[in-house]
Write an enzyme that holds these catalytic residues in place. Structure first.
Site, PDB file in Angstrom:
ATOM      1  N   ASP A  96    -146.013  70.866  10.583  1.00 25.41           N
ATOM      2  CA  ASP A  96    -146.875  71.281  11.696  1.00 25.41           C
ATOM      3  C   ASP A  96    -147.561  70.153  12.459  1.00 25.41           C
ATOM      4  O   ASP A  96    -148.584  70.362  13.087  1.00 25.41           O
ATOM      5  CB  ASP A  96    -147.950  72.215  11.140  1.00 25.41           C
ATOM      6  CG  ASP A  96    -148.722  71.577   9.988  1.00 25.41           C
ATOM      7  OD1 ASP A  96    -148.704  70.338   9.877  1.00 25.41           O
ATOM      8  OD2 ASP A  96    -149.339  72.324   9.204  1.00 25.41           O
ATOM      9  N   GLU A 118    -140.421  73.388   5.504  1.00 25.45           N
ATOM     10  CA  GLU A 118    -141.783  73.938   5.325  1.00 25.45           C
ATOM     11  C   GLU A 118    -142.125  74.870   6.492  1.00 25.45           C
ATOM     12  O   GLU A 118    -143.106  74.700   7.215  1.00 25.45           O
ATOM     13  CB  GLU A 118    -142.839  72.839   5.173  1.00 25.45           C
ATOM     14  CG  GLU A 118    -144.144  73.368   4.566  1.00 25.45           C
ATOM     15  CD  GLU A 118    -145.242  72.316   4.484  1.00 25.45           C
ATOM     16  OE1 GLU A 118    -145.970  72.113   5.464  1.00 25.45           O
ATOM     17  OE2 GLU A 118    -145.371  71.692   3.410  1.00 25.45           O
ATOM     18  N   GLU A 132    -152.482  72.289  14.281  1.00 27.14           N
ATOM     19  CA  GLU A 132    -151.312  72.518  13.420  1.00 27.14           C
ATOM     20  C   GLU A 132    -150.793  73.955  13.480  1.00 27.14           C
ATOM     21  O   GLU A 132    -149.570  74.182  13.448  1.00 27.14           O
ATOM     22  CB  GLU A 132    -151.633  72.140  11.975  1.00 27.14           C
ATOM     23  CG  GLU A 132    -151.780  70.638  11.726  1.00 27.14           C
ATOM     24  CD  GLU A 132    -153.147  70.082  12.104  1.00 27.14           C
ATOM     25  OE1 GLU A 132    -154.047  70.881  12.482  1.00 27.14           O
ATOM     26  OE2 GLU A 132    -153.345  68.858  12.025  1.00 27.14           O
ATOM     27  N   HIS A 214    -159.560  64.960   6.363  1.00 20.71           N
ATOM     28  CA  HIS A 214    -159.136  64.430   7.662  1.00 20.71           C
ATOM     29  C   HIS A 214    -159.018  65.458   8.762  1.00 20.71           C
ATOM     30  O   HIS A 214    -158.817  65.118   9.922  1.00 20.71           O
ATOM     31  CB  HIS A 214    -157.781  63.735   7.514  1.00 20.71           C
ATOM     32  CG  HIS A 214    -156.661  64.685   7.216  1.00 20.71           C
ATOM     33  ND1 HIS A 214    -156.020  65.399   8.195  1.00 20.71           N
ATOM     34  CD2 HIS A 214    -156.094  65.068   6.053  1.00 20.71           C
ATOM     35  CE1 HIS A 214    -155.098  66.158   7.646  1.00 20.71           C
ATOM     36  NE2 HIS A 214    -155.117  65.977   6.348  1.00 20.71           N
ATOM     37  N   ARG A 216    -158.917  67.753  11.852  1.00 23.38           N
ATOM     38  CA  ARG A 216    -159.582  67.603  13.162  1.00 23.38           C
ATOM     39  C   ARG A 216    -160.735  68.575  13.333  1.00 23.38           C
ATOM     40  O   ARG A 216    -161.777  68.231  13.872  1.00 23.38           O
ATOM     41  CB  ARG A 216    -158.562  67.857  14.281  1.00 23.38           C
ATOM     42  CG  ARG A 216    -157.947  66.597  14.823  1.00 23.38           C
ATOM     43  CD  ARG A 216    -156.984  66.936  15.953  1.00 23.38           C
ATOM     44  NE  ARG A 216    -156.638  65.770  16.738  1.00 23.38           N
ATOM     45  CZ  ARG A 216    -155.852  64.781  16.327  1.00 23.38           C
ATOM     46  NH1 ARG A 216    -155.337  64.809  15.117  1.00 23.38           N
ATOM     47  NH2 ARG A 216    -155.585  63.768  17.115  1.00 23.38           N
ATOM     48  N   HIS A 247    -159.328  58.322   4.931  1.00 25.35           N
ATOM     49  CA  HIS A 247    -158.275  58.370   5.958  1.00 25.35           C
ATOM     50  C   HIS A 247    -158.602  57.369   7.067  1.00 25.35           C
ATOM     51  O   HIS A 247    -159.764  57.164   7.396  1.00 25.35           O
ATOM     52  CB  HIS A 247    -158.233  59.802   6.506  1.00 25.35           C
ATOM     53  CG  HIS A 247    -157.032  60.132   7.336  1.00 25.35           C
ATOM     54  ND1 HIS A 247    -156.830  59.613   8.589  1.00 25.35           N
ATOM     55  CD2 HIS A 247    -155.970  60.937   7.092  1.00 25.35           C
ATOM     56  CE1 HIS A 247    -155.697  60.097   9.096  1.00 25.35           C
ATOM     57  NE2 HIS A 247    -155.151  60.896   8.193  1.00 25.35           N
TER      58      HIS A 247
HETATM   59  C1  UD1 Z   1    -152.211  63.833  11.499  1.00 17.64           C
HETATM   60  C2  UD1 Z   1    -151.676  65.237  11.804  1.00 17.64           C
HETATM   61  C3  UD1 Z   1    -152.167  66.232  10.762  1.00 17.64           C
HETATM   62  C4  UD1 Z   1    -151.839  65.752   9.355  1.00 17.64           C
HETATM   63  C5  UD1 Z   1    -152.406  64.361   9.173  1.00 17.64           C
HETATM   64  C6  UD1 Z   1    -152.035  63.831   7.815  1.00 17.64           C
HETATM   65  C7  UD1 Z   1    -151.373  65.949  14.133  1.00 17.64           C
HETATM   66  C8  UD1 Z   1    -152.031  66.444  15.357  1.00 17.64           C
HETATM   67  N1  UD1 Z   1    -152.179  65.668  13.101  1.00 17.64           N
HETATM   68  O1  UD1 Z   1    -153.617  63.842  11.685  1.00 17.64           O
HETATM   69  O2  UD1 Z   1    -151.548  67.496  10.980  1.00 17.64           O
HETATM   70  O3  UD1 Z   1    -152.413  66.656   8.444  1.00 17.64           O
HETATM   71  O4  UD1 Z   1    -151.873  63.485  10.171  1.00 17.64           O
HETATM   72  O5  UD1 Z   1    -152.800  62.729   7.437  1.00 17.64           O
HETATM   73  O6  UD1 Z   1    -150.175  65.798  14.097  1.00 17.64           O
HETATM   74  N2  UD1 Z   1    -154.487  55.858  11.806  1.00 17.64           N
HETATM   75  C9  UD1 Z   1    -154.244  54.533  11.492  1.00 17.64           C
HETATM   76  N3  UD1 Z   1    -153.204  54.233  10.642  1.00 17.64           N
HETATM   77  C10 UD1 Z   1    -152.425  55.187  10.078  1.00 17.64           C
HETATM   78  C11 UD1 Z   1    -152.688  56.542  10.377  1.00 17.64           C
HETATM   79  C12 UD1 Z   1    -153.707  56.863  11.262  1.00 17.64           C
HETATM   80  O7  UD1 Z   1    -154.925  53.645  11.970  1.00 17.64           O
HETATM   81  O8  UD1 Z   1    -151.498  54.849   9.313  1.00 17.64           O
HETATM   82  C13 UD1 Z   1    -155.578  56.194  12.762  1.00 17.64           C
HETATM   83  C14 UD1 Z   1    -155.226  55.774  14.208  1.00 17.64           C
HETATM   84  O9  UD1 Z   1    -156.385  55.344  14.842  1.00 17.64           O
HETATM   85  C15 UD1 Z   1    -154.716  57.089  14.808  1.00 17.64           C
HETATM   86  C16 UD1 Z   1    -155.667  58.074  14.136  1.00 17.64           C
HETATM   87  O10 UD1 Z   1    -155.792  57.599  12.793  1.00 17.64           O
HETATM   88  O11 UD1 Z   1    -154.783  57.117  16.211  1.00 17.64           O
HETATM   89  C17 UD1 Z   1    -155.256  59.518  14.174  1.00 17.64           C
HETATM   90  O12 UD1 Z   1    -153.918  59.730  13.752  1.00 17.64           O
HETATM   91  P1  UD1 Z   1    -153.207  61.144  14.123  1.00 17.64           P
HETATM   92  O13 UD1 Z   1    -151.859  61.173  13.516  1.00 17.64           O
HETATM   93  O14 UD1 Z   1    -153.313  61.418  15.588  1.00 17.64           O
HETATM   94  O15 UD1 Z   1    -154.167  62.207  13.450  1.00 17.64           O
HETATM   95  P2  UD1 Z   1    -154.450  62.515  11.919  1.00 17.64           P
HETATM   96  O16 UD1 Z   1    -155.874  62.920  11.842  1.00 17.64           O
HETATM   97  O17 UD1 Z   1    -153.965  61.404  11.097  1.00 17.64           O
HETATM   98  N1  UDP Z   2    -151.952  60.954  -0.366  1.00 17.91           N
HETATM   99  C1  UDP Z   2    -151.675  59.593  -0.592  1.00 17.91           C
HETATM  100  N2  UDP Z   2    -152.716  58.703  -0.552  1.00 17.91           N
HETATM  101  C2  UDP Z   2    -154.005  59.086  -0.292  1.00 17.91           C
HETATM  102  C3  UDP Z   2    -154.266  60.457  -0.042  1.00 17.91           C
HETATM  103  C4  UDP Z   2    -153.214  61.360  -0.076  1.00 17.91           C
HETATM  104  O1  UDP Z   2    -150.526  59.212  -0.837  1.00 17.91           O
HETATM  105  O2  UDP Z   2    -154.897  58.217  -0.280  1.00 17.91           O
HETATM  106  C5  UDP Z   2    -150.826  61.907  -0.368  1.00 17.91           C
HETATM  107  C6  UDP Z   2    -151.005  63.161  -1.207  1.00 17.91           C
HETATM  108  O3  UDP Z   2    -150.476  62.983  -2.511  1.00 17.91           O
HETATM  109  C7  UDP Z   2    -150.242  64.217  -0.409  1.00 17.91           C
HETATM  110  C8  UDP Z   2    -150.318  63.733   1.026  1.00 17.91           C
HETATM  111  O4  UDP Z   2    -150.707  62.375   0.962  1.00 17.91           O
HETATM  112  O5  UDP Z   2    -148.871  64.248  -0.772  1.00 17.91           O
HETATM  113  C9  UDP Z   2    -151.303  64.542   1.827  1.00 17.91           C
HETATM  114  O6  UDP Z   2    -151.512  63.927   3.074  1.00 17.91           O
HETATM  115  P1  UDP Z   2    -152.711  64.340   4.019  1.00 17.91           P
HETATM  116  O7  UDP Z   2    -153.812  64.907   3.217  1.00 17.91           O
HETATM  117  O8  UDP Z   2    -152.995  63.140   4.866  1.00 17.91           O
HETATM  118  O9  UDP Z   2    -152.066  65.411   4.992  1.00 17.91           O
HETATM  119  P2  UDP Z   2    -151.846  67.010   4.911  1.00 17.91           P
HETATM  120  O10 UDP Z   2    -151.109  67.317   3.663  1.00 17.91           O
HETATM  121  O11 UDP Z   2    -153.187  67.659   4.995  1.00 17.91           O
HETATM  122  O12 UDP Z   2    -151.064  67.303   6.155  1.00 17.91           O
END
Ligand code: UD1
Ligand code: UDP
Length: 373
Positions: A96, A118, A132, A214, A216, A247
């Site tokens: 999602d 999924e 999502e 994390h 939103r 995160h």
């Molecule tokens: C995203 C997904 C969410 C998922 C989550 C898992 C969308 C809209 N959101 O949310 O569904 O549950 O990932 O963690 O698709 N950033 C870094 N380095 C990284 C990752 C993120 O710096 O490796 C920072 C950046 O500033 C980036 C921000 O996090 O712009 C947000 O990342 P984004 O993927 O847009 O949103 P998440 O909250 O991570």
């Molecule tokens: N996870 C990880 N390191 C962390 C936190 C989570 O590897 O510090 C793994 C966790 O085991 C799970 C996945 O990341 O498999 C979950 O990711 P996240 O919570 O970012 O996203 P969501 O599942 O809510 O989309």
């Protein structure tokens, strides 16, 4: 020979697609290419390294504090080039995220069959989780084939008039990944500096509470309430250690470090690589999270989970009482955590070792289905 293109962008997608990538790569009946959008960068690379996956295409789209408009538009545009180069028959997207939805649209424009891994998770409330719920409903509309993790998710799709022959219940690939991960972490040769560091900073005589967050829709007041609750729990329970891999989203990092730094029994760390994270889950007493994937993994390890959300698209573990929804009300989080710390019977009721999300063979069921098409 049919050509697959498996596409993912964030940490959880990478973890959950890794078993499918490994299984398809060792299947010589298909030509399989991997594309990462890199919607996440560091958190994606941690997973690629652990599962030893080298992408064929890397769109490298992540920008600091990115927004949904730019992210969606860039992925669709960049995918045109990848699709025209790879010429896939089947494009696989997961769950999602914005990557899943945007790649689904691009693959439909290109004319490949869209395979949704999924599929069928629903809250039927577009604001929770945002964006999502909308992403997965849209991907469900676009997809040709739907790999539902449970019967409940299959039934959601049937209610939406998806043809039954295009939906199969596979279990969730998150369990495939977890089994691969645990086996690798438990081998004698496996050495990991993050795990060694955790052994130094954690006191295993104490009850370890593992926290992540994390979503939103929890940014702002929800996250502040969660931090207030964690601070109170830490102050009231000196025999507890809270560890929180934070995160990298700046909307999470900033308030969490501002509110929770400097408390002796709260340890804030960078996101852990998957190996260290599953090792730590296993060592934890309980988990407080808004993560989807962690809700699915924890029942395999017999760990109770308090979910800081009001709704979940994963009701199976809630029904089995290993997961409890607590929302973002500070007092409710404190009360339920306190109960799990001091009420052994309540704790035992939530720490059953049974997982409704899968048996570790989801990827093989997906491949089997595609082979028979
Ligand atoms: C995203 C997904 C969410 C998922 C989550 C898992 C969308 C809209 N959101 O949310 O569904 O549950 O990932 O963690 O698709 N950033 C870094 N380095 C990284 C990752 C993120 O710096 O490796 C920072 C950046 O500033 C980036 C921000 O996090 O712009 C947000 O990342 P984004 O993927 O847009 O949103 P998440 O909250 O991570
Ligand atoms: N996870 C990880 N390191 C962390 C936190 C989570 O590897 O510090 C793994 C966790 O085991 C799970 C996945 O990341 O498999 C979950 O990711 P996240 O919570 O970012 O996203 P969501 O599942 O809510 O989309």
């Amino acid at each position: 020979m049919k050509t697959n293109l498996i596409v993912f962008g964030t940490r959880p997608e990478a973890i959950k697609m890794a078993p499918l990538v490994l299984a398809f790569k060792s299947n010589l009946e298909f030509n399989t290419n991997i594309c990462v959008t890199a919607q996440h960068r560091e958190m994606l690379d941690q997973v690629l390294e652990f599962f030893e996956i080298v992408p064929d295409y890397d769109l490298n789209v992540m920008k600091p504090n990115q927004n949904l408009y730019g992210l969606t538009a860039t992925i669709i545009e960049e995918m045109k080039i990848v699709l025209e180069d790879a010429q896939p028959d089947y494009v696989y997207v997961h769950g999602d995220t914005t990557t899943s939805m945007a790649v689904g649209i691009a693959a439909f424009y290109y004319g490949a069959k869209v395979c949704h891994v999924e599929a069928g998770l629903r809250t039927y409330d577009r604001k929770y989780p945002f964006p999502e719920e909308f992403n997965r409903q849209l991907t469900g509309k676009i997809a040709d084939y739907h790999f539902a993790p449970t019967l409940l998710s299959k039934n959601n799709l049937l209610q939406e008039n998806i043809k039954e022959q295009n939906v199969i219940v596979t279990g969730n690939t998150v369990i495939d990944a977890l089994l691969i991960g645990i086996e690798k972490v438990n081998t004698n040769e496996f050495k990991d500096s993050e795990i060694e560091n955790l052994k130094l900073i954690l006191d295993f005589q104490k009850k370890i509470i593992l926290v992540t967050g994390h979503r939103r829709e929890n940014h702002g007041q929800g996250l502040l309430n969660i931090c207030i609750a964690l601070k109170t729990i830490a102050e009231q329970n000196k025999d507890v250690q809270i560890i929180y891999p934070v995160h990298l989203n700046p909307n999470v990092e900033k308030p969490v470090y501002e509110l929770l730094s400097g408390i002796s029994n709260i340890i804030l760390v960078k996101p852990l690589a998957y190996a260290a994270f599953i090792w730590l889950m296993e060592k934890s007493y309980l988990i407080i999270t808004d993560s989807g994937g962690i809700q699915e993994e924890a029942p395999s390890l017999g760990k109770p989970v308090l979910v800081t959300r009001n709704t979940t698209e994963r009701p199976e573990a809630v029904e089995e009482s290993t997961v409890l929804l607590v929302g973002t009300d500070a007092q409710k989080i404190i009360n339920e955590t306190q109960k799990l710390i001091s009420d052994k019977e309540f704790y035992n009721g939530m720490s059953m070792l049974h997982n409704p999300y899968g048996d570790g063979k989801a990827s093989f069921r997906i491949i089997d289905y595609i082979k028979k098409l």
